[in-house]
Design a protein around this motif. Structure first.
Motif, short mmCIF file in Angstrom:
data_model
loop_
_atom_site.label_atom_id
_atom_site.label_comp_id
_atom_site.label_asym_id
_atom_site.label_seq_id
_atom_site.Cartn_x
_atom_site.Cartn_y
_atom_site.Cartn_z
N VAL A 146 0.83 -1.21 0.00
CA VAL A 146 0.00 0.00 0.00
C VAL A 146 0.86 1.25 0.00
O VAL A 146 0.52 2.26 -0.64
N SER A 147 1.99 1.23 0.69
CA SER A 147 2.89 2.40 0.68
C SER A 147 3.40 2.67 -0.74
O SER A 147 3.50 3.84 -1.15
N TYR A 148 3.70 1.62 -1.46
CA TYR A 148 4.14 1.80 -2.85
C TYR A 148 3.04 2.45 -3.68
O TYR A 148 3.29 3.38 -4.47
N LEU A 149 1.82 2.02 -3.48
CA LEU A 149 0.71 2.56 -4.27
C LEU A 149 0.39 4.01 -3.91
O LEU A 149 0.04 4.80 -4.78
N LEU A 150 0.54 4.37 -2.65
CA LEU A 150 0.11 5.70 -2.19
C LEU A 150 1.20 6.76 -2.24
O LEU A 150 0.93 7.92 -2.56
N ILE A 151 2.44 6.41 -1.87
CA ILE A 151 3.47 7.45 -1.72
C ILE A 151 4.73 7.13 -2.51
O ILE A 151 5.82 7.57 -2.13
N LYS A 152 4.60 6.37 -3.58
CA LYS A 152 5.80 6.04 -4.38
C LYS A 152 6.40 7.27 -5.04
O LYS A 152 7.57 7.26 -5.44
N ASP A 153 5.61 8.36 -5.16
CA ASP A 153 6.11 9.57 -5.81
C ASP A 153 6.91 10.47 -4.88
O ASP A 153 7.50 11.46 -5.33
N LEU A 154 6.94 10.16 -3.59
CA LEU A 154 7.75 10.95 -2.67
C LEU A 154 9.24 10.77 -3.02
O LEU A 154 9.64 9.70 -3.49
N PRO A 155 10.05 11.80 -2.81
CA PRO A 155 11.46 11.73 -3.22
C PRO A 155 12.25 10.69 -2.44
O PRO A 155 11.86 10.27 -1.34
N SER A 156 13.37 10.27 -3.00
CA SER A 156 14.35 9.39 -2.34
C SER A 156 13.77 8.03 -1.95
O SER A 156 14.22 7.41 -0.98
N ASN A 157 12.76 7.56 -2.72
CA ASN A 157 12.14 6.26 -2.40
C ASN A 157 11.70 6.18 -0.94
O ASN A 157 11.91 5.17 -0.25
N LEU A 158 11.08 7.26 -0.48
CA LEU A 158 10.70 7.31 0.94
C LEU A 158 9.66 6.26 1.29
O LEU A 158 9.52 5.89 2.47
N TRP A 159 8.93 5.75 0.30
CA TRP A 159 7.94 4.72 0.61
C TRP A 159 8.62 3.49 1.21
O TRP A 159 8.05 2.82 2.08
#
Length: 636
Positions: free
Chosen positions: A172-185
């Motif tokens: 779910v983290s990949y689906l929701l916040i994968k666009d955050l910088p530095s692979n923060l998901w």
């Protein structure tokens, strides 16, 4: 919380979240403190009759038996549920507050808040799915077996939930916040997963000290054989101390993993990223929340099942064998039934113990995040760098640590004193009103049982009021006494001038005392709670080993084990568990109190109010012992 986020206007949402969390803490504190005192008065009063009159476990003639059942519901079932509900709210509020204060980019704030709420909902879903999976697996493995280790199905439930929750976290983290910088998901998923894994690891470490099969519990039994109640108690204290050490190592490992993961890009868009990571560890532990509460509630359910069996007098009911065979298609084996109930109670004791350090751990880690939210409030209000005042070179910090430790140890004594006094009155009443005439009916006497319930209720309420008002007053007193007296709005406005800034720092130094106080309560409370919970668990299951495995009921060895268990009762089910809501309530209320204390219009009178609240707190500390002493010769 979701309703507040969606429907309350933005300018009121922050206050609504804080109010919601304080309401949760108030309710949980009352239920944990009063419920914990009630249940252990009843438990000790009932158990000591086994030593005094050599009667059986849950004998219906004992007026304390029904009160003990009521206490299992009030203290051991309702209390943990309220505690878990409160922990969900407080940890959520801590993370939300931190995001809004530490993250400056609004877009990032929205993404992180959305991610947190979605993760919270999905973790409940994973717990439900895990119940279904574990139920199917358990049925397939154990449906037709005659002997069963009752701990195994509960252990598999915990691990299935942990593994499934970790997998869902990453997906779910990949689906929701994968666009955050530095692979923060990835970093954020690792941090949450550390907490989720911790919620499974901590019970395993707890079982090392509380399970009937553990070496430490066997050591308590051996100590009882060699030296009676004295060595039983000493050995249980050893188990509690060792457990606090190893649990401390586990918490250190979890926090280190969180800190290390936070160094991979999290500092790019928030200040103090490691503190946010610590809060996420608590959040991850709460991903196991429904399962943690479920295995905790297993304990009072098995305890009450055993009591109800004895109270029912089913074995003495004429023709019951034929009736059961006719209605249900099997012939009852009462000896095996009692064996199963007692063995199940041992598993219940173990898993009741496993939930306690998880809940106290989330309280401490969540409180740490909330404390740093308070630090950010101070930074924004006074325009200072927190590092300049919040350090060990500031003497007020050390004084705050001392105050927090003192309050934790007073609380422990006050809660045990309430149990001791109430139990003394219950024992006195039961000794004079129990009817052991062989010709008298064995059925429980309702009126006498009500009288014992009344005793438990009266002393639970007395103890709760003393403790609650003192804790409340201490939070206000130390917050107000930490106010930056003499600091003016003009000085804050001119903080850019070096000389003025030095003066601001000098006047703001006392603030560190209250921050030190909050941190001290959290960390002293953590170790005190773990020590007491696991010492009590080892005594409890040592008694169970003597009763079930060794079949030594009614012997001097059993008397020694019962004495140890009654010492452990307020340790594990009153003082230790109540420290959890006390930590969170103090932190939450401290957040509001400190905001008042640093307000410009309040600074000049804060010292006087602080002294007044401190006097009130000390009065109730006095009352918690001197007005709660055992009144010899007087019965309720």
């Amino acid at each position: 919380m979701l309703i507040i986020l969606l429907f309350v206007p933005g300018e009121y949402a922050g206050a609504s979240f804080i109010g919601f969390a304080i309401g949760e803490s108030l309710g949980a504190s009352v239920l944990r403190i009063a419920g914990g005192i009630f249940t252990k008065i009843a438990d000790i009063g009932s158990d000591l009759m086994k030593v005094i009159f050599k009667i059986g476990e849950d004998d219906p003639r004992n007026p304390g038996t029904i009160a003990d059942c009521v206490g299992d519901n009030a203290g051991d079932s309702v209390g943990p549920t309220a505690d878990g509900f409160e922990t969900y709210g407080v940890t959520g509020v801590a993370l939300i507050s931190f995001i809004l204060l530490a993250v400056t980019d609004v877009q990032y704030q929205v993404e992180l808040l959305t991610w947190i709420f979605v993760m919270r909902i999905l973790m409940i879903v994973t717990s439900i799915v895990s119940f279904w999976i574990n139920g199917a697996v358990t049925k397939a493995k154990y449906q037709n077996v005659d002997e069963l280790d009752f701990e195994k199905p509960l252990t598999s439930l915990v691990w299935i939930t942990s593994i499934l929750s970790i997998a869902v976290t990453f997906a779910v983290s990949y689906l929701l916040i994968k666009d955050l910088p530095s692979n923060l998901w990835i970093s954020l998923s690792v941090i949450i997963s550390a907490g989720t894994l911790g919620a499974a690891l901590i019970p395993e470490f707890t079982k090392l000290f509380t399970s009937p099969k553990s070496t430490h519990v066997k050591e308590v039994v051996e100590a009882s054989i060699q030296g009676g109640a004295s060595l039983n108690i000493l050995s249980g204290l050893v188990a509690g101390n060792f457990s606090a050490f190893w649990k401390g190592m586990v918490f250190f490992l979890l926090m280190f993993v969180a800190y290390y993961a936070s160094t991979f890009g999290l500092d790019g868009f928030m200040i103090y990223p490691s503190i946010f990571a610590f809060g996420l560890v608590a959040f991850g532990m709460l991903g196991m929340g429904p399962v943690t509460i479920a295995v905790d509630s297993y304990g009072p359910v098995t305890d009450n099942a055993q009591s109800i069996y004895e109270l029912s007098l089913v074995e003495e009911t004429e023709g019951i064998d034929v009736e059961i065979e006719k209605e249900f298609g099997f012939k009852p084996d009462f000896e095996k039934s009692k064996y199963y109930l007692e063995a199940n109670d041992g598993a219940g004791n173990t898993f009741k113990a496993t939930a306690k350090p998880v809940l106290i751990g989330t309280a401490v880690v969540g409180a740490t995040t909330m404390i740093f939210s308070l630090i950010l409030v101070i930074q924004h209000s006074l325009g200072i760098d927190p590092v300049d005042i919040l350090n060990l070179l500031n003497p007020y910090t050390i004084m705050g640590f001392l105050l927090g430790g003192a309050v934790v140890y007073w609380f422990t004594g006050a809660s045990i004193q309430a149990v001791t006094t109430g139990a003394a009155q219950a024992v006195e009443y039961i000794k004079h009103n129990i009817n052991l005439d062989p010709n008298a009916p064995k059925k429980a006497d309702v009126e006498k049982s009500r009288a014992v319930v009344k005793i438990c209720t009266v002393y639970a309420q007395k103890g709760m009021w003393n403790i609650f008002i003192a804790i409340f007053s201490f939070a206000l007193a130390f917050a107000f006494l930490s106010s930056p007296v003499g600091l003016t709005s003009e000085m804050v406005a001119n903080a850019g001038e070096p000389e003025t800034y030095k003066e601001i720092i000098k006047l703001s130094m006392p603030i560190s005392m209250f921050i030190g106080y909050l941190l001290s309560i959290a960390f002293f409370g953590l170790y005190q709670a773990i020590f007491m919970a696991n010492a009590g668990g080892s005594w409890d299951n040592a008694k169970k080993v003597v009763e079930v495995d060794m079949q030594e009921k009614g012997t001097p060895l059993h008397d020694a084990a019962v004495v140890g268990d009654t010492v452990g009762d307020p340790y594990k089910d009153t003082s230790s568990v109540a420290l959890n809501p006390v930590i969170k309530f103090t932190t939450l209320f401290g957040l509001l109190a400190m905001e008042i204390a640093i307000a410009p219009e309040f600074r000049e009178i804060s010292t006087y109010l602080g002294v007044a609240f401190l006097a009130a707190a000390l009065y109730f500390v006095y009352r918690s012992f001197y007005k709660m002493r055992i009144n010899q010769g007087k019965t309720v």
